[in-house]
Scaffold this active site. Structure first.
Site, mmCIF file in Angstrom:
data_model
loop_
_atom_site.group_PDB
_atom_site.id
_atom_site.type_symbol
_atom_site.label_atom_id
_atom_site.label_comp_id
_atom_site.label_asym_id
_atom_site.label_seq_id
_atom_site.Cartn_x
_atom_site.Cartn_y
_atom_site.Cartn_z
ATOM 1 N N HIS A 1 8.274 -26.191 -0.939
ATOM 2 C CA HIS A 1 7.937 -28.085 -1.665
ATOM 3 C C HIS A 1 6.598 -26.849 -2.706
ATOM 4 O O HIS A 1 5.884 -27.417 -2.584
ATOM 5 C CB HIS A 1 7.237 -28.625 -0.466
ATOM 6 C CG HIS A 1 9.235 -29.292 0.405
ATOM 7 N ND1 HIS A 1 9.742 -29.693 -0.040
ATOM 8 C CD2 HIS A 1 9.226 -28.467 0.987
ATOM 9 C CE1 HIS A 1 10.348 -30.014 0.690
ATOM 10 N NE2 HIS A 1 10.900 -29.317 1.612
ATOM 11 N N GLU B 1 0.820 -1.168 0.251
ATOM 12 C CA GLU B 1 -0.118 0.516 -0.089
ATOM 13 C C GLU B 1 1.115 1.301 0.040
ATOM 14 O O GLU B 1 0.463 2.382 -0.545
ATOM 15 C CB GLU B 1 -0.892 0.151 1.099
ATOM 16 C CG GLU B 1 -2.098 -0.340 0.534
ATOM 17 C CD GLU B 1 -2.776 -0.498 1.885
ATOM 18 O OE1 GLU B 1 -2.924 0.179 2.837
ATOM 19 O OE2 GLU B 1 -4.213 -1.773 1.635
ATOM 20 N N LYS C 1 -13.148 0.775 -2.053
ATOM 21 C CA LYS C 1 -14.012 1.634 -0.774
ATOM 22 C C LYS C 1 -15.414 1.977 -1.644
ATOM 23 O O LYS C 1 -16.602 1.185 -1.295
ATOM 24 C CB LYS C 1 -13.688 2.262 0.239
ATOM 25 C CG LYS C 1 -11.979 1.146 1.121
ATOM 26 C CD LYS C 1 -12.444 2.018 2.368
ATOM 27 C CE LYS C 1 -11.243 1.360 2.393
ATOM 28 N NZ LYS C 1 -10.687 1.828 4.523
HETATM 29 O O1 PA5 Z 1 -3.516 1.316 5.718
HETATM 30 C C1 PA5 Z 1 -4.436 1.435 5.834
HETATM 31 O O2 PA5 Z 1 -4.665 2.928 5.770
HETATM 32 C C2 PA5 Z 1 -5.306 0.511 5.340
HETATM 33 O O3 PA5 Z 1 -4.774 -0.465 5.540
HETATM 34 C C3 PA5 Z 1 -6.537 0.455 6.381
HETATM 35 O O4 PA5 Z 1 -5.880 0.608 7.560
HETATM 36 C C4 PA5 Z 1 -7.397 -0.242 6.098
HETATM 37 O O5 PA5 Z 1 -8.254 -0.437 4.788
HETATM 38 C C5 PA5 Z 1 -8.847 0.224 7.509
HETATM 39 O O6 PA5 Z 1 -9.027 1.318 7.393
HETATM 40 P P1 PA5 Z 1 -10.320 1.395 7.941
HETATM 41 O O7 PA5 Z 1 -9.012 1.517 10.127
HETATM 42 O O8 PA5 Z 1 -10.525 3.217 8.006
HETATM 43 O O9 PA5 Z 1 -10.862 0.664 8.595
#
Ligand code: PA5
Length: 441
Positions: free
Chosen positions: A308, A287, A422
């Site tokens: 494996h 990310e 989302k």
């Molecule tokens: O790193 C990030 O910001 C994302 O992976 C969020 O943690 C994930 O999408 C969950 O979001 P939220 O904490 O708003 O539910």
């Protein structure tokens, strides 16, 4: 201050033009400077850099008290969250377990929910809490993540059904944005115990906030030692000259490998309890770097299991990848192999060998074989699987990753692609056809 996490890139940079590593280390040091002085992209989300000091005594006390109250009243704690609001906690809980059930049997078991939309998975969780005293920790910074919030809704309904609303309220702990979002409003309305997920920390950099620290405390781990390990690793990264600065060495080596055409980084460890740390690593790098058509694809393997399954590809398949192997000594009692001659299993030569030595030999053989196959291998060593080590590892990867993002020229703290998914999901589920039908278009 000594590095608690060290990097050996001796098998990673074969054929590199002389001076290239030094140049990249200089660039990494410059990016570290921009990060620390808050002059790079996403500077408003760099609060995680200060977390080892920012978690003061008052917050630690509240975390301890809340964990003690959960231990007193719950047999099971359901941790409801996804992505950065889930993986760090799971990574730490698995990493820190010693395998000695006597030490932890009196503490609530942790179940994970809200990290998918599978009815089968949620039904299983509800079956597991059936007839057991359970509480819920719900974590969402935005309060709008569908997986988390739909699952929390179902868990809340179950809590109210089982215990009645007043008691249900005292069985929920919410961790969310200090001021905004549905979950914050809900926590205020219902009077849930709540913790802040700081606004200047994005999800995947939040392990050292209550998101990770509360679950660690529930299982009885030493939260202060985790923060101390992170502080030590941070000091090492800030005070050490570039060529001996392991954080910069890792960031620079990855960047050079990426630039030379390696598109995939395969993160592997020889300890199954590291599986979720690898998952957390995968999200952190995926990310943070994967945007604007850039980034190294982060993949993970559990060795020796995956030797494996993936070992053949790594050794002789498309030369698109390099490997990062995390080496550490897992806690817990070792086992000795004792031969049984009348079994005729041809294993007598191993008589008296420790299982951990066999595992270590497997690691050395793998690195050697992959090296012969011309697979660049970065070896990262951590001291052990203690709390201090965990804190140091978390900080080491977060810092290397942020520097890596800056080296690529991207903002390592946003996730516009995830937000697109989302929004698309919300839009699709809001259409009347979808609400009525069980068959999605
Ligand atoms: O790193 C990030 O910001 C994302 O992976 C969020 O943690 C994930 O999408 C969950 O979001 P939220 O904490 O708003 O539910």
């Amino acid at each position: 201050m000594a590095n608690m996490v060290t990097v050996d890139n001796g098998r990673a940079l074969r054929g590199l033009r002389s001076g290239a590593m030094e140049e990249m280390l200089d660039r990494s040091a410059h990016e570290l400077y921009r990060l620390v002085h808050r002059t790079g992209p996403g500077a408003e989300f760099t609060g995680w850099l200060d977390l080892p000091d920012r978690i003061g005594p008052a917050l630690l006390r509240r975390i301890d008290e809340t964990a003690a109250s959960l231990r007193n009243r719950a047999d099971v704690v359901v941790l409801c969250g996804i992505g950065g609001s889930y993986l760090g906690a799971r990574a730490g809980l698995d990493f820190l377990e010693t395998g000695d059930d006597r030490a932890t049997s009196s503490r609530p078991a942790i179940l994970y929910a809200g990290n998918n939309l599978s009815p089968r998975s949620l039904r299983k969780t509800l079956e597991q809490v059936n007839d057991r005293e359970f509480s819920v920790i719900v974590v969402s910074k935005s309060g709008t993540t569908l997986e988390t919030m739909v699952t929390f809704h179902m868990l809340w309904t179950e809590l109210v059904h089982r215990f009645g609303e007043p008691a249900a309220r005292s069985r929920v702990i919410a961790i969310t944005d200090p001021a905004h979002g549905v979950l914050r409003t809900m926590a205020i309305d219902k009077g849930f115990v709540s913790f802040d997920l700081p606004q200047d920390v994005s999800g995947r950099y939040s392990v050292l906030t209550p998101t990770g620290l509360l679950p660690f405390a529930v299982r009885g781990f030493d939260v202060q030692a985790i923060l101390q390990g992170a502080a030590q690793q941070r000091a090492a990264a800030m005070e050490t000259q570039s060529q001996d600065n392991d954080t910069l060495v890792y960031a620079s080596t990855r960047r050079l490998l990426g630039r030379s055409g390696k598109a995939v980084e395969l993160f592997a460890a020889f300890e199954p309890s590291v599986h979720y740390l690898a998952e957390w690593w995968k999200q952190l790098f995926g990310e943070s770097e994967g945007k604007a058509g850039k980034g190294i694809f982060p993949a993970t393997a559990d060795y020796t299991t995956d030797l494996h399954a993936l070992g053949q590809f790594v050794q002789q398949g498309s030369p698109c990848l390099f490997e990062t192997v995390l080496r550490l000594r897992a806690a817990g009692a070792d086992m000795t192999f004792t031969s049984t001659p009348d079994l005729h299993d041809d294993l007598d030569y191993l008589n008296g060998a420790l299982l951990s030595s066999m595992n270590q030999a497997a690691e050395e053989s793998t690195v050697q074989a992959h090296g012969e196959g011309e697979i660049p291998v970065i070896q990262i060593s951590a001291v052990d699987t203690s709390e201090r080590s965990f804190g140091a590892i978390v900080f080491f990867f977060q810092l290397s990753c942020a520097i890596g993002g800056y080296l690529l020229g991207v903002d390592p703290f946003d996730q516009p692609g995830v937000e697109m998914y989302k929004r698309a999901l919300h839009a699709l589920l809001s259409t009347p056809a979808c609400q009525r039908s069980t068959d999605l278009p």
